[in-house]
Design a protein around this motif. Sequence first.
Motif, PDB file in Angstrom:
ATOM      1  N   LEU A 325       0.870  -1.182   0.000  1.00 51.79           N
ATOM      2  CA  LEU A 325       0.000   0.000   0.000  1.00 51.79           C
ATOM      3  C   LEU A 325       0.907   1.233   0.000  1.00 51.79           C
ATOM      4  N   LEU A 326       0.748   2.083  -1.017  1.00 55.24           N
ATOM      5  CA  LEU A 326       1.665   3.219  -1.187  1.00 55.24           C
ATOM      6  C   LEU A 326       0.875   4.523  -1.279  1.00 55.24           C
ATOM      7  N   THR A 327       1.321   5.556  -0.561  1.00 56.52           N
ATOM      8  CA  THR A 327       0.625   6.842  -0.630  1.00 56.52           C
ATOM      9  C   THR A 327       1.483   7.891  -1.346  1.00 56.52           C
ATOM     10  N   ILE A 328       0.799   8.790  -2.078  1.00 55.33           N
ATOM     11  CA  ILE A 328       1.457   9.933  -2.718  1.00 55.33           C
ATOM     12  C   ILE A 328       0.724  11.187  -2.255  1.00 55.33           C
ATOM     13  N   TYR A 329       1.493  12.176  -1.765  1.00 52.81           N
ATOM     14  CA  TYR A 329       0.857  13.286  -1.038  1.00 52.81           C
ATOM     15  C   TYR A 329      -0.094  14.118  -1.890  1.00 52.81           C
ATOM     16  N   ASN A 330       0.173  14.215  -3.203  1.00 51.40           N
ATOM     17  CA  ASN A 330      -0.647  15.104  -4.035  1.00 51.40           C
ATOM     18  C   ASN A 330      -0.693  14.563  -5.459  1.00 51.40           C
ATOM     19  N   SER A 331      -1.887  14.193  -5.912  1.00 55.19           N
ATOM     20  CA  SER A 331      -2.008  13.625  -7.265  1.00 55.19           C
ATOM     21  C   SER A 331      -1.652  14.668  -8.322  1.00 55.19           C
ATOM     22  N   ALA A 332      -1.632  15.956  -7.938  1.00 54.51           N
ATOM     23  CA  ALA A 332      -1.360  17.014  -8.924  1.00 54.51           C
ATOM     24  C   ALA A 332       0.090  17.492  -8.892  1.00 54.51           C
ATOM     25  N   ASP A 333       0.941  16.869  -8.070  1.00 54.46           N
ATOM     26  CA  ASP A 333       2.345  17.308  -8.020  1.00 54.46           C
ATOM     27  C   ASP A 333       3.059  16.855  -9.300  1.00 54.46           C
ATOM     28  N   ASN A 334       3.698  17.809  -9.985  1.00 53.48           N
ATOM     29  CA  ASN A 334       4.323  17.482 -11.271  1.00 53.48           C
ATOM     30  C   ASN A 334       5.361  16.377 -11.168  1.00 53.48           C
ATOM     31  N   PHE A 335       6.231  16.507 -10.180  1.00 50.05           N
ATOM     32  CA  PHE A 335       7.317  15.531 -10.067  1.00 50.05           C
ATOM     33  C   PHE A 335       6.778  14.157  -9.700  1.00 50.05           C
ATOM     34  N   LEU A 336       5.934  14.108  -8.662  1.00 50.75           N
ATOM     35  CA  LEU A 336       5.468  12.791  -8.223  1.00 50.75           C
ATOM     36  C   LEU A 336       4.545  12.136  -9.238  1.00 50.75           C
ATOM     37  N   SER A 337       3.673  12.935  -9.877  1.00 46.84           N
ATOM     38  CA  SER A 337       2.739  12.298 -10.812  1.00 46.84           C
ATOM     39  C   SER A 337       3.337  12.063 -12.186  1.00 46.84           C
ATOM     40  N   SER A 338       4.201  12.979 -12.653  1.00 41.04           N
ATOM     41  CA  SER A 338       4.680  12.773 -14.025  1.00 41.04           C
ATOM     42  C   SER A 338       6.028  12.060 -14.093  1.00 41.04           C
ATOM     43  N   SER A 339       6.762  12.006 -12.984  1.00 36.59           N
ATOM     44  CA  SER A 339       8.061  11.325 -13.013  1.00 36.59           C
ATOM     45  C   SER A 339       8.108  10.110 -12.087  1.00 36.59           C
ATOM     46  N   TYR A 340       7.760  10.328 -10.818  1.00 33.41           N
ATOM     47  CA  TYR A 340       7.952   9.247  -9.829  1.00 33.41           C
ATOM     48  C   TYR A 340       6.972   8.086 -10.045  1.00 33.41           C
ATOM     49  N   LEU A 341       5.691   8.431 -10.206  1.00 32.15           N
ATOM     50  CA  LEU A 341       4.666   7.392 -10.342  1.00 32.15           C
ATOM     51  C   LEU A 341       4.900   6.488 -11.565  1.00 32.15           C
ATOM     52  N   PRO A 342       5.162   7.059 -12.749  1.00 31.60           N
ATOM     53  CA  PRO A 342       5.446   6.180 -13.888  1.00 31.60           C
ATOM     54  C   PRO A 342       6.660   5.277 -13.651  1.00 31.60           C
ATOM     55  N   ALA A 343       7.649   5.787 -12.919  1.00 31.11           N
ATOM     56  CA  ALA A 343       8.825   4.948 -12.634  1.00 31.11           C
ATOM     57  C   ALA A 343       8.431   3.797 -11.707  1.00 31.11           C
ATOM     58  N   LEU A 344       7.634   4.090 -10.686  1.00 31.01           N
ATOM     59  CA  LEU A 344       7.164   3.023  -9.783  1.00 31.01           C
ATOM     60  C   LEU A 344       6.386   1.980 -10.575  1.00 31.01           C
ATOM     61  N   GLN A 345       5.502   2.481 -11.456  1.00 34.65           N
ATOM     62  CA  GLN A 345       4.651   1.554 -12.214  1.00 34.65           C
ATOM     63  C   GLN A 345       5.454   0.707 -13.193  1.00 34.65           C
ATOM     64  N   TYR A 346       6.610   1.211 -13.600  1.00 33.13           N
ATOM     65  CA  TYR A 346       7.479   0.432 -14.491  1.00 33.13           C
ATOM     66  C   TYR A 346       8.226  -0.657 -13.703  1.00 33.13           C
ATOM     67  N   TYR A 347       8.807  -0.281 -12.554  1.00 28.57           N
ATOM     68  CA  TYR A 347       9.664  -1.229 -11.833  1.00 28.57           C
ATOM     69  C   TYR A 347       8.899  -2.221 -10.949  1.00 28.57           C
ATOM     70  N   ALA A 348       7.725  -1.817 -10.419  1.00 27.85           N
ATOM     71  CA  ALA A 348       7.026  -2.693  -9.462  1.00 27.85           C
ATOM     72  C   ALA A 348       6.720  -4.085 -10.039  1.00 27.85           C
ATOM     73  N   PRO A 349       6.157  -4.171 -11.259  1.00 25.43           N
ATOM     74  CA  PRO A 349       5.878  -5.515 -11.784  1.00 25.43           C
ATOM     75  C   PRO A 349       7.157  -6.338 -11.973  1.00 25.43           C
ATOM     76  N   LEU A 350       8.262  -5.668 -12.296  1.00 25.22           N
ATOM     77  CA  LEU A 350       9.519  -6.403 -12.489  1.00 25.22           C
ATOM     78  C   LEU A 350       9.978  -7.029 -11.162  1.00 25.22           C
ATOM     79  N   LEU A 351       9.697  -6.325 -10.065  1.00 26.49           N
ATOM     80  CA  LEU A 351      10.086  -6.854  -8.747  1.00 26.49           C
ATOM     81  C   LEU A 351       8.968  -7.687  -8.117  1.00 26.49           C
TER      82      LEU A 351
END
Length: 400
Positions: A325-351
């Motif tokens: 279960l993972l939380t992100i402080y703001n769905s509208a934050d540029n860095f977290l939504s446009s950079s961090y989240l896609p990276a998590l979504q890429y690596y999580a299935p691999l792990l």
Amino acid sequence: MKRIVSSLLVFAVLTGLSFANGTQEAGNVILNKDKPLIFFNRQPSDPTTGSIDMEAMNWNERTYYVGFDAAGGGDVQGKMITDYLATAPASIDRNGDGVIGYVLCIGDVGHNDSKARTEGARKALGTWTGSSDPASHKQGSVVIGGKTYKVVELEGKAMTGTDGSTWNANAATEAMGGWATKFDKQIDLVISNNDGMAMGCLQASNYPTGVPIFGYDANADAIEAIGAGKMTGTVSQNVDAQAAGTLQVLRNLLDGLTGSDVYTKGISTPDAYGNQISASMDYIADTKALLAANTAVTADNWTAYQAGNRDSGIKQSTAAKKRVLLTIYNSADNFLSSSYLPALQYYAPLLNINLTIVQGDGQNEASTLDKFTNFNNFDAFAINMVKTNSARDYTDKLAY
Ligand code: BGC
């Protein structure tokens, strides 16, 4: 009564039922309070003093922080700016008064990343007074083409949205519009503590054409803007290393690793599945923090930071599937939504990590906390808080 309780217990263990405050795993009940807990990208800390919240970091033996070197990042940003100025043409001083005037987008005055970047830029330009407060700065100096210029911070602003959210890009657009009118040709430089606000400044209809602008994060749109000559530079906080690092530490803890294996396997040495993050990360034992390094991104090297460059050191693993279960402080934050989240979504299935992501509104902890529930369905937790001193609100929930 005792017999009924113990029969229920045996039944639950045999059938794999969840307990009130735990998850049954291989015959053992793991209580929520004993599960792995990672804080990421917002380091639990005091918004005023910046001191690390060690009560949060010592929540249990499986608690860690994964982020990047915030203080080092401020220095990288400052050096990138003075390196640029060192070879800039004299025309950079737009009104030719021998003074370089700059405006500063701060982000969140209570956030250690904001503070570090404000400090890094001000130290490099000589305007640092020892405080990262918006109004606290002095006259500095910088060398441009071998000649020394005075430096003045014309104004710095936190950039709080009308809804109370921080690092707000719209607030930056509005502030830039106002600054361009108020200071006109006194503005020779725009410094922003993140790319979202820098891109916001560029949106101002009266943005002074050609004035250099520096951001932070290396978001895809900022990298493209550097390539197009609209933005001057940014700093990569290595989102791939951070996202993969968060997941790797979770993976290690979920695989039962302990001691230094938690922050070295898959990071500085290959893990049991042959995976290893390519970038080097530093482990700071005192604060249980695993940190990625920052790098300056300019017109000279921007192509290496274009979107889609993922870490080839991470491949499909054969690890057992786990739920986080993972939380992100703001769905509208540029860095977290446009950079961090896609990276998590890429690596999580691999792990082999199945992520359930809850996103807040960036204003109130409740917006995330209300969705931070059903703990027995998860093997571990990863938290990005709205405020850096809110860790307790999350750990209190896990205590039951
Ligand atoms: C990023 C900012 C972001 C902030 C949110 C920082 O590390 O650089 O862009 O808004 O985190 O916590």
